[in-house]
Design an enzyme around this catalytic site. Structure first.
Site, PDB file in Angstrom:
ATOM      1  N   GLU A  24       0.860  -1.185   0.000  1.00  0.00           N
ATOM      2  CA  GLU A  24       0.000   0.000   0.000  1.00  0.00           C
ATOM      3  C   GLU A  24       0.891   1.228   0.000  1.00  0.00           C
ATOM      4  O   GLU A  24       1.857   1.301   0.768  1.00  0.00           O
ATOM      5  CB  GLU A  24      -0.912   0.028   1.229  1.00  0.00           C
ATOM      6  CG  GLU A  24      -1.700   1.336   1.366  1.00  0.00           C
ATOM      7  CD  GLU A  24      -2.536   1.407   2.630  1.00  0.00           C
ATOM      8  OE1 GLU A  24      -2.999   0.332   3.088  1.00  0.00           O
ATOM      9  OE2 GLU A  24      -2.729   2.516   3.168  1.00  0.00           O
TER      10      GLU A  24
ATOM     11  N   GLU B  23      -2.512  11.537   2.403  1.00  0.00           N
ATOM     12  CA  GLU B  23      -3.498  11.440   3.477  1.00  0.00           C
ATOM     13  C   GLU B  23      -3.566  12.814   4.123  1.00  0.00           C
ATOM     14  O   GLU B  23      -2.559  13.511   4.251  1.00  0.00           O
ATOM     15  CB  GLU B  23      -3.111  10.378   4.494  1.00  0.00           C
ATOM     16  CG  GLU B  23      -3.231   8.957   3.973  1.00  0.00           C
ATOM     17  CD  GLU B  23      -3.044   7.932   5.072  1.00  0.00           C
ATOM     18  OE1 GLU B  23      -4.029   7.308   5.462  1.00  0.00           O
ATOM     19  OE2 GLU B  23      -1.890   7.774   5.532  1.00  0.00           O
TER      20      GLU B  23
END
Length: 307
Positions: A180, A185
């Site tokens: 990932e 974010e």
């Protein structure tokens, strides 16, 4: 106009009760079939998008071959839509009703509303949610070992507000065996900060990376919610290079961050989502009453290049 003939039947019995005859009467002027009033079309009032901020030019991608792009002019045909809740203690139900494509933009709406849905797409148990939002994942998978060094980029306008967790990232199933990579974010209550990270593991649901070491927070020195910015990943065998508006902000190199080369031959899909609450806000005393009633993550385009 459609009509329906109503048949009225009169049954006449003989006095003896041993015989009956039937008489059918057709009305001369049949009544029209009852029509339900048409349902009023609900028109969603979306925010006006002001196209200000950084954008890539042709010169910025010289030497790169475009593999795939979506400018959001024709719906979401190349994406899978996540239906259900998610993980990480998040508060939202993801549903297609919160995804809008209009005037060349994708708008992912976060809304405070009561809804019921699956715990997550892998658990069909029903659960009640206080928020709804949207998440999409590319149908195509990307692998730098077969496609060359990859450059994955998106032009995004972020929402501001406590508890908002928009993200632009990639991963493969079963997580985290394909890795990932969190290109972006963002915490809506810390509008100057841009967070990036990566995960990897040899077994499903068991990362062997240490997020306390791999998480990197970049202070952009400006409010990232006021206009569009371009968030990018350059993914090669020994490096994950994260850039903001064409400027490198973090290089996860394999000499310092092990497991980068383990992800090089893995297949990952690109993801856009707007989560609400969750583990990303642990230790911040998040009060759900402070979360906005409505907000939007706005995406101008997503592109994948190779070299």
């Amino acid at each position: 106009m459609k009509y329906i003939c109503l048949l009225a039947t009169i049954i006449v019995f003989s006095c003896s009760g041993n015989e009956d005859t039937s008489i059918t009467i057709i009305p001369e002027n049949p009544e029209p079939e009852a029509q339900n009033p048409p349902e009023e079309e609900v028109i969603k009032e979306l925010p006006e998008v002001l196209d200000a901020g950084f954008d890539l030019t042709a010169e910025d991608v010289v030497g790169w071959e475009l593999v795939w792009e979506d400018n959001f002019n024709e719906g979401l045909l190349e994406w899978n839509i996540w239906e259900g809740g998610a993980f990480n203690q998040e508060l939202q139900l993801y549903q297609k009703e919160n995804l809008f494509v209009e005037d060349g933009y994708l708008l992912i709406e976060q809304s405070r509303e009561q809804a019921s849905g699956f715990v997550n797409p892998f658990d069909p148990s029903l659960k009640s949610f206080d928020f709804t939002s949207g998440r999409i994942e590319t149908k195509d998978l990307y692998n730098p070992s077969s496609q060359g060094t990859l450059r994955i980029a998106a032009r995004i306008k972020l929402p501001a507000g406590a508890g908002l967790w928009p993200a632009f990232w990639s991963y493969g199933d079963p997580w985290p065996t394909q890795g990932e990579i969190d290109i972006l974010e963002f915490r809506g209550n810390r509008t100057n900060e841009h967070v990036t990270n990566f995960f990897y593991g040899n077994e499903a649901n068991t990362p062997i990376t240490d997020s306390s070491f791999t998480t990197y927070t970049h202070d952009a020195g400006t409010d990232l919610t006021t206009e569009f910015h371009v968030y990018e990943l350059v993914w090669s065998r020994n490096n994950l290079v994260i850039s903001l508006d064409g400027v490198e902000i973090k290089n996860f190199d394999n000499s310092t961050y092990i497991f980068i080369d383990d992800m090089f031959n893995k297949n990952q899909k690109v993801v856009l989502n707007l989560a609400v609450g969750g583990a990303f806000f642990n230790g911040m005393n998040l009060n759900s009453a402070q979360i906005p009633d409505q907000s939007y993550l706005i995406v101008d385009w997503v592109r994948v290049y190779k070299q």
